[in-house]
Design a protein around this motif. Structure first.
Motif, mmCIF file in Angstrom:
data_model
loop_
_atom_site.group_PDB
_atom_site.id
_atom_site.type_symbol
_atom_site.label_atom_id
_atom_site.label_comp_id
_atom_site.label_asym_id
_atom_site.label_seq_id
_atom_site.Cartn_x
_atom_site.Cartn_y
_atom_site.Cartn_z
ATOM 1 N N VAL A 22 12.489 9.985 6.620
ATOM 2 C CA VAL A 22 11.182 9.332 6.574
ATOM 3 C C VAL A 22 11.166 8.321 5.433
ATOM 4 N N PHE A 23 10.234 7.373 5.524
ATOM 5 C CA PHE A 23 10.076 6.369 4.480
ATOM 6 C C PHE A 23 8.606 6.253 4.114
ATOM 7 N N ALA A 24 8.345 6.091 2.842
ATOM 8 C CA ALA A 24 6.974 5.948 2.358
ATOM 9 C C ALA A 24 6.503 4.522 2.591
ATOM 10 N N ASN A 25 5.297 4.385 3.145
ATOM 11 C CA ASN A 25 4.737 3.052 3.355
ATOM 12 C C ASN A 25 3.426 2.869 2.584
ATOM 13 N N LYS A 26 3.054 3.870 1.797
ATOM 14 C CA LYS A 26 1.881 3.786 0.922
ATOM 15 C C LYS A 26 2.054 4.821 -0.178
ATOM 16 N N PRO A 27 1.246 4.745 -1.232
ATOM 17 C CA PRO A 27 1.385 5.710 -2.321
ATOM 18 C C PRO A 27 1.307 7.148 -1.802
ATOM 19 N N PHE A 28 2.133 8.001 -2.386
ATOM 20 C CA PHE A 28 2.170 9.388 -1.935
ATOM 21 C C PHE A 28 2.418 10.328 -3.104
#
Length: 141
Positions: free
Chosen positions: A37-43
């Protein structure tokens, strides 16, 4: 809004914990053969702790693989770690390691599947963090 990106082993303890939070979730795959998976917003990263009696091997390999992507690391705003207090000073060690290496705060530690109090504190903490970030973004706009 923040999302939680989490890893859970076959025991499912971390999964059981995050499901009760009512916050958008993305799961890091259990198998290294599955696409990452890849982050596309702050997490906020939520991870269990794997460790021997000396604290080695605390961060699960799939979490390391996820964090080896610089874009993922840049989006992380904090870490929450699961663990077992039977490990004494190494309780939640994965969170301590990730916090230090990635320069993000260790926001919380919970034991096994967490308690109702843990759920409440994490929900309140994430809401406060989101509110602070939202105010910051409005000031910069």
């Amino acid at each position: 809004m923040y999302q939680l990106i989490y890893f859970s082993s076959l025991s499912g303890n971390t999964h059981k914990f995050v499901e009760r939070l009512g916050i958008p979730l993305t799961r890091i795959p259990l198998s290294p053969k599955e696409p990452m998976v890849f982050a596309n917003k702050p997490f906020i990263l939520v991870t269990p702790t794997y460790s021997d009696n000396e604290g080695r091997g605390a961060v699960p390999k799939q979490v390391i693989k996820f964090l080896n992507n610089e874009d993922n690391r840049k989006m992380m705003v904090g870490v929450i770690a699961g663990g077992n207090t039977n490990f004494g000073k190494f309780y939640g060690q994965a969170g301590k390691v990730i916090s230090k290496k990635c320069n993000v705060p260790l926001l919380y530690r919970f034991e096994l599947t967490g308690t109702e109090q843990d759920i409440k504190q994490v929900q309140e903490g994430v809401a406060t963090l989101w509110e602070q970030q939202h105010k910051k973004e409005r000031i910069l706009a």
